[in-house]
Design an enzyme around this catalytic site. Structure first.
Site, short mmCIF file in Angstrom:
data_model
loop_
_atom_site.label_atom_id
_atom_site.label_comp_id
_atom_site.label_asym_id
_atom_site.label_seq_id
_atom_site.Cartn_x
_atom_site.Cartn_y
_atom_site.Cartn_z
N SER A 146 0.85 -1.20 0.00
CA SER A 146 0.00 0.00 0.00
C SER A 146 0.88 1.24 0.00
O SER A 146 2.09 1.15 -0.26
CB SER A 146 -0.93 -0.02 1.21
OG SER A 146 -1.94 0.97 1.09
N ASN A 147 0.31 2.39 0.25
CA ASN A 147 1.07 3.64 0.34
C ASN A 147 0.41 4.52 1.40
O ASN A 147 -0.69 4.24 1.85
CB ASN A 147 1.13 4.31 -1.05
CG ASN A 147 -0.27 4.64 -1.55
OD1 ASN A 147 -1.00 5.38 -0.91
ND2 ASN A 147 -0.66 4.07 -2.67
#
Ligand code: C5P
Length: 247
Positions: A50-51
């Site tokens: 993810s980020n």
């Protein structure tokens, strides 16, 4: 709900804010679809890619669009942030789910704003069970996920499509290339190396480009103020492109 129970103060503030918006906005009665936040691509049942996208920019756009009288649908990836009161919220996890939710809500929308940071690749074969600790090294095969804005570009018709370009170099050239590749009407480019415009910040500094080139530069300011400038530009596009509300 419940007798005598007041709704949360934040919701009351949102409702007041929406009630104080302009009465003559071109967005009044328009349907605005906004993607927000990150996505997650699972490696095994406990690990994901993810980020740090927070969804703040998308939520600020949603709140400002509702203050201008728009009906707003937010398709949002996992974030702890409270979405603005009054928006229809569709929670999703993966980039594929975000695309499916956008396609499901797309027919009736007049404006699509891609403010999410969807993950661009996913494990080719996610493990069904938790991967056990191992010594040494291993590699992970990844495959690309669909680009949401590109996927709906052929369905666009008279809708206005807005995207973002987070860049660390050649801001203008990269933003213009994305504008063309994703068939956008407007792209909001920001330099992610500049202090105050990174993931999760409350502020942003952007340059907006349309097919005619630079339309406006917004100096570092709060995300709500940035949302105001972006939607002013969307209103200009709505009047020049004479979009009729989607049925
Ligand atoms: O190409 P890049 O990811 O930098 O483009 C950013 C823009 O594209 C943003 O508006 C983002 O919401 C959108 N995007 C998308 N689907 C993806 C990746 C990015 O719609 N899979």
């Amino acid at each position: 709900s419940g007798q005598g129970r007041l709704c949360p103060a934040e919701d009351i503030l949102d409702a007041v804010d929406q009630g104080l918006g302009p009465v003559d906005s071109k967005l009044k009665g328009r349907r605005v679809l906004i993607t927000c936040g990150p996505t997650r691509e699972w490696i095994d049942p406990v690990l994901f890619i993810s980020n740090p996208s927070s969804g703040k920019m998308g939520f600020a756009l949603a709140q400002e669009a509702m203050a201008r009288g728009a009906e707003v649908t937010i398709v949002r990836g996992p974030t702890d942030l409270r979405p603005p009161w009054g928006a229809q919220v569709v929670p999703v996890e993966t980039t594929r789910e975000m695309l499916d939710a956008v396609l499901a809500a797309y027919d009736g929308c007049d404006v699509l704003i891609g403010a999410a940071a969807p993950v661009d690749f996913t494990p080719a074969a996610p493990a069904q069970q938790k991967i056990k600790k191992f010594g040494g090294s291993a590699s992970l095969e990844l495959v690309g996920t669909p680009d949401i804005l590109t996927s709906v570009s052929s369905l666009k018709g008279s809708r206005i499509h807005v995207g973002f370009a987070a860049e660390s170099e050649n801001l203008e050239a990269n933003a213009q290339a994305k504008l063309a590749a994703k068939a956008l009407d407007l792209i909001c480019a920001n330099d992610i190396t500049a202090p105050g415009s990174g993931f999760g910040a409350d502020t942003n500094e952007i340059a907006m480009y349309s097919r005619d080139g630079l339309t406006r530069h917004v100096d570092m300011t709060g995300k709500r103020e940035v949302a105001i400038e972006i939607l002013d530009e969307v209103e200009t596009l709505l009047s020049t492109e004479a979009v009729s509300p989607q049925g």
